[in-house]
Design a protein around this motif. Structure first.
Motif, PDB file in Angstrom:
ATOM      1  N   ILE A 237     -18.595  12.630 -76.923  1.00 15.62           N
ATOM      2  CA  ILE A 237     -17.287  13.467 -76.997  1.00 15.62           C
ATOM      3  C   ILE A 237     -16.213  12.505 -77.582  1.00 15.62           C
ATOM      4  N   ILE A 238     -16.574  10.981 -77.480  1.00 17.00           N
ATOM      5  CA  ILE A 238     -15.647  10.225 -78.362  1.00 17.00           C
ATOM      6  C   ILE A 238     -15.650  10.700 -79.709  1.00 17.00           C
ATOM      7  N   LEU A 239     -16.958  10.643 -80.320  1.00 13.25           N
ATOM      8  CA  LEU A 239     -17.093  11.230 -81.621  1.00 13.25           C
ATOM      9  C   LEU A 239     -16.342  12.610 -82.038  1.00 13.25           C
ATOM     10  N   MET A 240     -16.441  13.451 -80.812  1.00 12.32           N
ATOM     11  CA  MET A 240     -15.472  14.881 -80.989  1.00 12.32           C
ATOM     12  C   MET A 240     -14.028  14.552 -81.154  1.00 12.32           C
TER      13      MET A 240
ATOM     14  N   ILE B  91     -10.966  14.320 -96.731  1.00 14.50           N
ATOM     15  CA  ILE B  91     -11.251  13.618 -95.406  1.00 14.50           C
ATOM     16  C   ILE B  91     -12.362  14.470 -94.845  1.00 14.50           C
ATOM     17  N   ILE B  92     -12.390  15.902 -94.815  1.00 21.72           N
ATOM     18  CA  ILE B  92     -13.319  16.759 -94.186  1.00 21.72           C
ATOM     19  C   ILE B  92     -14.775  16.270 -94.638  1.00 21.72           C
ATOM     20  N   THR B  93     -14.777  15.891 -96.019  1.00 21.78           N
ATOM     21  CA  THR B  93     -16.403  15.414 -96.372  1.00 21.78           C
ATOM     22  C   THR B  93     -16.637  14.228 -95.693  1.00 21.78           C
ATOM     23  N   ASP B  94     -15.636  13.360 -95.721  1.00 20.93           N
ATOM     24  CA  ASP B  94     -15.600  12.199 -94.936  1.00 20.93           C
ATOM     25  C   ASP B  94     -16.075  12.395 -93.588  1.00 20.93           C
ATOM     26  N   ALA B  95     -15.440  13.237 -92.899  1.00 17.61           N
ATOM     27  CA  ALA B  95     -15.807  13.252 -91.425  1.00 17.61           C
ATOM     28  C   ALA B  95     -17.218  13.747 -91.219  1.00 17.61           C
ATOM     29  N   ALA B  96     -17.657  14.556 -92.372  1.00 20.35           N
ATOM     30  CA  ALA B  96     -19.009  15.009 -92.362  1.00 20.35           C
ATOM     31  C   ALA B  96     -20.081  13.673 -92.189  1.00 20.35           C
ATOM     32  N   ALA B  97     -19.509  13.014 -93.217  1.00 23.64           N
ATOM     33  CA  ALA B  97     -20.491  11.915 -93.463  1.00 23.64           C
ATOM     34  C   ALA B  97     -20.472  11.055 -92.264  1.00 23.64           C
ATOM     35  N   GLU B  98     -19.280  10.817 -91.702  1.00 22.08           N
ATOM     36  CA  GLU B  98     -19.146  10.080 -90.623  1.00 22.08           C
ATOM     37  C   GLU B  98     -19.842  10.371 -89.466  1.00 22.08           C
ATOM     38  N   VAL B  99     -20.025  11.882 -89.214  1.00 17.01           N
ATOM     39  CA  VAL B  99     -20.793  12.408 -88.337  1.00 17.01           C
ATOM     40  C   VAL B  99     -21.886  12.209 -88.413  1.00 17.01           C
ATOM     41  N   VAL B 100     -22.494  12.464 -89.422  1.00 14.76           N
ATOM     42  CA  VAL B 100     -23.935  12.106 -89.786  1.00 14.76           C
ATOM     43  C   VAL B 100     -24.426  10.750 -89.574  1.00 14.76           C
ATOM     44  N   VAL B 101     -23.544   9.936 -89.958  1.00 16.41           N
ATOM     45  CA  VAL B 101     -23.957   8.368 -89.608  1.00 16.41           C
ATOM     46  C   VAL B 101     -23.746   8.252 -88.106  1.00 16.41           C
ATOM     47  N   GLY B 102     -22.578   8.462 -87.591  1.00 16.20           N
ATOM     48  CA  GLY B 102     -22.353   8.342 -86.068  1.00 16.20           C
ATOM     49  C   GLY B 102     -23.395   9.056 -85.106  1.00 16.20           C
ATOM     50  N   LEU B 103     -23.911  10.199 -85.584  1.00 12.46           N
ATOM     51  CA  LEU B 103     -24.759  10.672 -84.585  1.00 12.46           C
ATOM     52  C   LEU B 103     -26.190  10.088 -84.962  1.00 12.46           C
ATOM     53  N   GLY B 104     -26.375   9.562 -86.082  1.00  7.92           N
ATOM     54  CA  GLY B 104     -27.655   8.657 -86.209  1.00  7.92           C
ATOM     55  C   GLY B 104     -27.923   7.602 -85.632  1.00  7.92           C
ATOM     56  N   ILE B 105     -26.488   6.654 -85.526  1.00  6.45           N
ATOM     57  CA  ILE B 105     -26.588   5.636 -84.653  1.00  6.45           C
ATOM     58  C   ILE B 105     -26.747   5.874 -83.258  1.00  6.45           C
ATOM     59  N   LEU B 106     -26.252   7.197 -82.755  1.00  3.84           N
ATOM     60  CA  LEU B 106     -26.105   7.443 -81.252  1.00  3.84           C
ATOM     61  C   LEU B 106     -27.600   7.601 -81.150  1.00  3.84           C
ATOM     62  N   ILE B 107     -28.307   8.438 -81.851  1.00  3.07           N
ATOM     63  CA  ILE B 107     -29.668   8.630 -81.530  1.00  3.07           C
ATOM     64  C   ILE B 107     -30.522   7.567 -81.419  1.00  3.07           C
ATOM     65  N   ALA B 108     -30.314   6.489 -82.269  1.00  2.00           N
ATOM     66  CA  ALA B 108     -31.001   5.134 -82.360  1.00  2.00           C
ATOM     67  C   ALA B 108     -30.719   4.455 -81.067  1.00  2.00           C
ATOM     68  N   LEU B 109     -29.533   4.595 -80.708  1.00  2.00           N
ATOM     69  CA  LEU B 109     -29.008   3.596 -79.550  1.00  2.00           C
ATOM     70  C   LEU B 109     -29.604   4.474 -78.560  1.00  2.00           C
ATOM     71  N   PHE B 110     -29.640   5.784 -78.057  1.00  2.00           N
ATOM     72  CA  PHE B 110     -29.992   6.429 -77.200  1.00  2.00           C
ATOM     73  C   PHE B 110     -31.846   6.087 -77.052  1.00  2.00           C
ATOM     74  N   ARG B 111     -32.507   6.115 -78.017  1.00  2.00           N
ATOM     75  CA  ARG B 111     -33.571   5.748 -77.840  1.00  2.00           C
ATOM     76  C   ARG B 111     -34.043   4.460 -77.447  1.00  2.00           C
ATOM     77  N   ASN B 112     -33.199   3.450 -77.747  1.00  2.00           N
ATOM     78  CA  ASN B 112     -33.165   2.205 -77.183  1.00  2.00           C
ATOM     79  C   ASN B 112     -32.811   1.879 -75.856  1.00  2.00           C
ATOM     80  N   ARG B 113     -31.686   2.541 -75.646  1.00  2.76           N
ATOM     81  CA  ARG B 113     -31.121   2.131 -74.484  1.00  2.76           C
ATOM     82  C   ARG B 113     -30.928   3.320 -73.091  1.00  2.76           C
ATOM     83  N   GLU B 114     -31.325   4.569 -73.728  1.00  2.49           N
ATOM     84  CA  GLU B 114     -31.441   5.775 -72.722  1.00  2.49           C
ATOM     85  C   GLU B 114     -30.205   6.050 -72.155  1.00  2.49           C
ATOM     86  N   THR B 115     -28.962   5.635 -73.029  1.00  8.19           N
ATOM     87  CA  THR B 115     -27.518   6.213 -72.283  1.00  8.19           C
ATOM     88  C   THR B 115     -26.924   6.287 -73.603  1.00  8.19           C
TER      89      THR B 115
END
Lengths: 100, 683
Positions: A30-33, A65-89
């Protein structure tokens, strides 16, 4: 024609909603959204001023900025998934690795 | 100064030849063939002998005084110092060689007999391991002995003196795997050290008293300083030197090492412990006769010690059963004769006996070696007998030597021994008691020598059957030396036939320039009492023959008689057989005391040095280390930690801001932006 101030008002409302979302919500998704909302508020500003001033530069910026936002979401979600795998939260207050 | 004749100029080569081969042997002999070793080692000694003969010959033709000195270089420059009598003196110990009639005789005997024994060793040691080592040591010995004899000062003499002592030690312990041999070597070395300490003190006293150590200058210094006869300091010097001679020449009470020295190979016993090294003490006393002539007290001591040793050692020789040990006691006894001669002022007679003794005693030892060789290592005369036909050359030469040492007229030992007996009777310092002891010894000598001869070569064979199987005469390299020595034992005395028997005692005349006036006095006495001299001579010969006859009676005719005698006088026999228990007494009195002292010192070492010193200092180190560790921990590290604590203390409030909540940071950003915005808007 809809006056510029309306657009700016919409932009300000969107921005405020985004900021509040970023500050108050615990779920990172939601923060990312909310960050997307902030960015889009900026986009609206850019496009409005572009139309008012009769210059394309603002719209070009908006597309960047739209392009940038897309890229940012890609990176952000990638970090998020990696984080979730490690910490399950996805709770931001449980992820305080940057402390000290 | 005229150039010296060739051989005298090259005097220094005489000791150098064997030194060179000794060095070669000890460094690289391991890789050389036995043949080459024999050739080199015997060759070098033969060269020494040739040069000795040459030097002797040219000494005879020297004009004027027959004395020549060849100084190679200054060895120890001593600087100047005040002698004890206040003279300013500066001397240097030179590496120099002195050739006079005395040293000429000695180098001839040493290199001649040495060469013969070297040749003999080729045969005797041929089957032994360590062939190169043996010859290396033997050549080293020749070098030391020739240096000792040729030295022109007493310090260089001491170098040779210690050198021969070292070689003696090395060669006694040649079979070092055998415990008894190693022990015997140590015993010889240690007992000699006792004597050498006296010798060394004597040298120091000479240097500080006379300010010179050169043999030619000592008499001059004595004359210059006007020492009276019997001056205490001279008596002290001579007594100290004599202590050295006692050790080296195995006299009472330091003789104990010589019988044990028979553990060495037989050629070593012949060369070192009979012919040459043990006579070094006699030579040293004779060499310092100028000092001894001024000390009548010492002369008496020398004569008495010599006479007592002669009879004492002979008495032990009567009952020993080891062929080499009998000869060892005989050697001690004969050395006693030589000291007796020196002690009554007949130095020339002492040196004369030294040279004849070198021939016949070397022959006896080599002969006994040949017997041992033939019997495959057997040394006990109780297990010999009847060897006369089996090893004829050895037997005949041995008999010649026995006759010579017993003093049968015409052979070498007769002339030298009777010269000594006569001088001890009629010489200026002699007296009847000394003569009587000498004659008694002569009788005992005849007895024990012929006891050996009869038990070894005559009577029934007592060896086992296997031994009988391979009895053989020794190879030529061993028998030829025996024959040469037998010839010398017969003829060696003919240079000193006394005037009374129609000779002119050329030997004594030859040595006269060395020993000087005293010889003249002695000769003058000779002229007066010819009939008495002949009577005494006949008497002593009769005593010797009686000894021989007793041996014949006991060991050939009535072979049960010795046992009866032993049973009758068992206490006396045991006393003699156990060598008067001297070794045991020395053990109790000295050896064990030194061991006790060693134990006590070890306890001291453990308790005080290790306990207090080492352990204490380690405790001290650990103590200071622990204190310093405490300081480190609490003061130094404490300061570091206090600093760290202080920093943490200051950083604590700041740290509180870094909560790690991203949203917290975001909030602060928003607040900051609002703050800045508000500031700009409301300004």
């Amino acid at each position: 024609m809809i006056p510029t101030s309306n657009y700016l008002m919409l932009s300000a409302v969107l921005f405020t909603i985004g900021v509040i979302g970023v500050l108050t919500r615990r779920n990172i998704v939601i923060i990312l959204m909310s960050i997307e909302l902030i960015l889009n508020a900026v986009n609206i500003n850019l496009v409005v001023f572009s139309r008012q001033l009769g210059s394309v530069a603002g719209q070009v910026f908006a597309i960047f900025i739209i392009t940038d936002a897309a890229a940012e979401v890609v990176v952000g979600l990638g970090i998020l998934i990696a984080l979730f795998r490690n910490r399950e939260t996805v709770n931001a207050d449980e992820i305080d690795l940057l402390k000290w | 100064m005229n150039p010296l004749p060739f051989f005298i100029d090259k005097l220094w080569l005489i000791p150098l030849f064997p030194a060179a081969t000794a060095l070669l042997m000890l460094l690289s002999g391991r890789w050389l063939q036995n043949r080459l070793i024999s050739l080199l080692c015997c060759g070098s000694v033969f060269l020494s002998f040739l040069f000795s003969v040459g030097a002797f010959w040219q000494l005879l033709s020297l004009p004027g005084e027959r004395i020549a000195e060849k100084i190679l270089f200054d060895w120890i420059p001593a600087g100047s110092f005040l002698t004890s009598s206040g003279h300013l003196s500066s001397f240097t110990a030179q590496w120099g060689f002195l050739l006079d009639p005395l040293s000429a005789v000695m180098i001839l005997v040493v290199s001649g007999v040495g060469f013969i024994i070297h040749v003999y060793s080729i045969g005797y040691m041929g089957h032994e391991g360590g062939y190169y080592r043996f010859f290396g040591f033997l050549n080293l010995f020749m070098f030391s002995m020739l240096t000792l004899v040729l030295a022109n000062n007493i310090v260089l003499m001491f170098v040779g003196w210690e050198g021969v002592g070292l070689c003696s030690y090395l060669l006694i312990g040649f079979y070092f795997l055998r415990r008894s041999a190693a022990d015997a070597g140590k015993k010889a070395f240690i007992v000699n050290r006792i004597g050498d300490s006296g010798f060394l003190l004597g040298i120091f006293l000479i240097a500080t008293t006379l300010g010179t150590i050169n043999f030619r200058q000592i008499p001059l210094a004595l004359e210059e300083m006007h020492f009276s006869v019997g001056a205490p300091v001279i008596t002290a010097i001579t007594l100290l030197l004599f202590v050295g001679a006692i050790g080296k020449s195995a006299q009472l009470p330091l003789y104990v090492w010589l019988p044990d020295a028979m553990e060495g190979p037989t050629p070593v016993s012949a060369l070192i412990h009979a012919a040459t090294m043990v006579t070094a003490g006699v030579y040293m006393v004779a060499r310092n006769h100028a000092l001894y002539s001024l000390a009548p007290t010492t002369m008496h001591v020398v004569a008495v010690v010599g006479a007592l040793t002669a009879v004492y050692a002979a008495s032990m020789g009567l009952v020993q059963n080891d062929i080499k040990r009998v000869l060892a006691y005989s050697t001690i006894s004969q050395l006693g004769y030589m000291f007796l001669a020196c002690g009554v002022g007949a130095f020339a007679a002492g040196i004369f006996h030294l040279s004849t003794h070198a021939y016949f005693k070397a022959l006896l030892f080599l002969g006994s070696g040949s017997v041992i060789h033939a019997l495959g290592g057997e040394q006990d005369i109780r297990k010999m007998g009847g060897l006369w036909k089996k090893i004829p050359v050895t037997a005949k030469t041995f008999l010649v030597a026995a006759l010579a040492i017993a003093g049968i007229p015409g052979l070498s030992g007769f002339f030298s021994k009777d010269e000594i007996l006569w001088q001890s009777f009629a010489g200026p310092l002699g007296n009847r008691a000394l003569w009587a002891i000498g004659v008694l010894t002569a009788g005992m000598t005849g007895f024990y020598m012929f006891r050996l001869v009869f038990k070894t070569f005559f009577g029934q064979p007592r060896y086992s059957h296997e031994v009988d199987h391979h009895i053989h005469e020794s190879p030529r390299s061993m028998t030829i030396p025996l024959v040469i020595l037998a010839f010398l034992s017969v003829a060696g005395g003919w240079v000193g036939i006394p005037a009374v028997l129609g000779g002119s005692n050329r030997f004594e005349h030859f040595l006269q320039p060395v020993f000087g006036r005293r010889a003249d006095v002695v000769l003058a006495v000779n002229m007066h009492a010819h009939t008495q001299e002949i009577q005494l001579m006949i008497f002593s010969v009769l005593v010797a023959v009686l000894g021989i006859f007793l041996a014949y009676y006991f060991y050939l005719r009535r072979t049960d008689a010795p046992e009866k005698l032993v049973a009758r006088f068992s206490a006396g026999y045991r006393l003699l057989y156990r060598k008067y228990y001297v070794d045991e007494v020395y053990d109790v009195l000295f050896v064990n005391r030194f061991k006790d002292a060693g134990t006590a010192l070890a306890a001291f070492d453990l308790g005080v040095i290790d306990g207090w010193g080492v352990d204490g200092s380690s405790w001290l180190t650990r103590f200071t280390a622990s204190r310093s560790m405490w300081t480190d921990n609490w003061i130094v590290d404490g300061a570091v930690r206090a600093f760290g604590f202080f920093v943490r203390l200051l950083s604590y409030p700041v740290r509180m801001i870094q909560a790690g909540f991203v949203q917290g940071y975001a909030l602060s950003i928003v607040l900051g932006v609002l703050l800045l915005l508000g500031y700009y808007l409301l300004r």
